[in-house]
Scaffold this active site. Structure first.
Site, PDB file in Angstrom:
ATOM      1  CE  LYS A 277      -3.919   1.888   2.438  1.00  0.00           C
ATOM      2  NZ  LYS A 277      -4.817   1.871   3.722  1.00  0.00           N
TER       3      LYS A 277
ATOM      4  CB  SER B  64      -8.234   3.668   2.543  1.00  0.00           C
ATOM      5  OG  SER B  64      -7.258   3.274   3.449  1.00  0.00           O
TER       6      SER B  64
ATOM      7  CB  SER C 224      -8.473   0.913   5.470  1.00  0.00           C
ATOM      8  OG  SER C 224      -9.088   2.053   5.491  1.00  0.00           O
TER       9      SER C 224
END
Ligand code: GLN
Length: 485
Positions: free
Chosen positions: A79, A154, A178
């Site tokens: 990420k 997210s 997330s």
């Protein structure tokens, strides 16, 4: 079966027995990436070319190696709010669009010791604030099961990449859901570890008392495998916990006879989609057949979880994001009269709408005169939420709920209504508030879209939630299915 369809453990076994070379593995994923990444757009930085080069080096090393590390030559995506030396770490924000990391996060150091290969940095909602990747300053990632839908957020890029089969595993971060919510939307396994289990050093901070890094994988076993690599006390993170690190795979194949599972009545609410509910209850029935004991429990303070989360997370964010001032790194406005204007223009240009909304909310909640009424009050309610769970765990070993009230929503559907967007975290935020570990595992489909089942555990008892998740996974068999792309 092509190599790109395999999970980390299978690939690791093939490398260890020297049946397959790292370059064959990376090439297979590179081909898949070339085919489907243009449709999914999971990467902010696609590092596949560099990965192919690295794989060739690993091929040569492999020949002379006796002790082969578990992740030797295996592809993993990261990420884009986790620092990887020499790559851009943008947090999907204009503020950091050109920022290049000058050090490795602790989790990356640990992956490097296992000689993994990074395939790219994945898209997210700006600074991890959001539930759909629509808050990315760059582009929206698409759900691999339906390109008109969001992958969740997210960590949407990390989940979509695994769901689409362009990488077998990735790392995400979870502040209020997330990792679990996008894993649920993309039909993959997402684990948020206990707060303090995994070092946050090198993760760009959103809400420091809630953030945790965790694995997103196709299988539960792969999740455990990655936890074995990334968990542990870190001198560089004073909030990382000094507790023994177990072998996270230890309970995977144990039966669940006599295991006590709680179903919180506050999670089976009106807003919960009927098909999702049925699928969860069907799975629970199967677990009961395998010998688990099911009982209804109550977590009465759940009703305040979203409200308190949206005080605490923005408060901590407003403080953490104060460092982006145009002075030290990141974006700086090109024209300004004085220092004051440099700050305000820089932040106005660098941050998107949702980030600004949260900074304002948080600054307000922390300001003198309001601190007691908002932040302090929210912290008190947080303790009550924690106590709810600890009371429940006197009677049960794990708690099962849906991960989200419904399957993946359409792109654009909730973007203009922040409250609706915030409500998609309704079942996930409590685990962060209570610091407990929680995993989302696919348990079925609704109209071709994956449904996620959430298992929450006692603090530092990841092995038991992985054990139950492993049973759910076998019942559902979702991990063998790939979306048509
Ligand atoms: N969707 C939640 C939020 O917007 C959770 C985000 C996260 O876990 N990083 O805050």
């Amino acid at each position: 079966m092509s190599l790109w369809q395999k999970g980390l453990k299978e690939l690791s076994d093939l490398v260890k027995s020297k049946e397959v070379k790292p370059s064959e593995i990376i090439s297979s994923f590179a081909e898949r990436t070339e085919q489907v990444e243009p449709k999914i757009q999971s990467y902010v930085s696609n590092l596949m070319e560099q990965a192919l080069e690295k794989a060739k080096e690993k091929d040569e090393q492999l020949a002379g190696l006796d002790n082969i590390p578990d992740l030797f030559g295996l592809p993993i995506a990261i990420k884009d709010n986790i620092n990887v030396f020499g790559t851009k770490t943008t947090c999907s924000s204009k503020m950091l669009e050109n920022y290049e990391s000058i050090y490795d996060a602790t989790v990356i150091k640990k992956l490097n010791q296992q000689e993994y290969i990074i395939t790219g940095k994945t898209n997210l909602d700006e600074f991890a604030m959001g539930s759909s990747t629509e808050n990315s300053a760059f582009f929206v990632t698409k759900n691999p099961w339906d390109l008109d839908r969001v992958p969740g957020g997210s960590s949407g890029g990390s989940a979509a990449a695994v769901g689409a089969g362009i990488v077998p595993a990735s790392l995400g971060s979870d502040t209020g859901g997330s990792i679990r919510q996008p894993a649920s939307f993309c039909g993959v396994v997402g684990l948020k570890p206990t707060y303090g289990r995994v070092s946050r050093y090198g993760l760009v901070a959103f809400a420091s008392s809630l953030d945790q890094i965790g694995p997103i994988t196709r299988t539960v076993e792969d999740s455990a495998l990655l936890m074995n690599v990334i968990a542990g006390k870190d001198e560089k993170d004073s909030t990382s916990a000094d507790v023994p690190v177990p072998d996270f795979t230890q309970k995977l194949n144990q039966d669940i006879k006599g295991l006590k599972i709680g179903l919180p009545k506050e999670y089976f609410i009106e807003e919960l989609d009927e098909t999702v509910k049925q699928q969860i209850m069907e799975t629970v029935k199967q677990l009961e057949k395998e010998g688990a004991e099911i009982q209804e429990i109550s977590l009465p303070y759940t009703q305040y979880a979203i409200e308190t989360y949206y005080i605490i997370a923005p408060s901590e964010a407003s403080s953490n994001l104060a460092r982006f001032d145009g002075v030290r790194y990141g974006h700086r406005a090109s024209e300004y009269k004085d220092l004051e204007e440099m700050y305000s223009k820089t932040r106005d240009e660098g941050f998107g709408a949702e980030v600004k909304r949260r900074i304002m909310l948080g600054t307000y909640a922390l300001s003198s005169g309001y601190y007691d009424a908002y932040y302090l009050k929210a912290q008190k309610v947080r303790t009550l939420i924690y106590n709810d769970f600890m009371n429940a765990y006197k009677d049960v070993d794990v708690i099962i709920s849906p991960t989200t009230p419904d399957v993946a929503f359409k792109i654009g559907e909730k973007v203009s209504d922040p409250i609706q967007m915030y409500l998609s975290d309704i079942f996930t935020v409590s685990a962060n508030m209570a610091t407990i570990p929680a995993i989302s595992v696919p348990c079925g489909f609704k109209d071709g879209l994956p449904i996620g089942l959430q298992i929450m555990g006692k603090p530092f008892d990841e092995p038991t939630i992985l054990q139950v998740a492993n049973h759910v996974e076998k019942l559902a068999d979702v991990y063998k299915r790939f979306p048509e792309l």
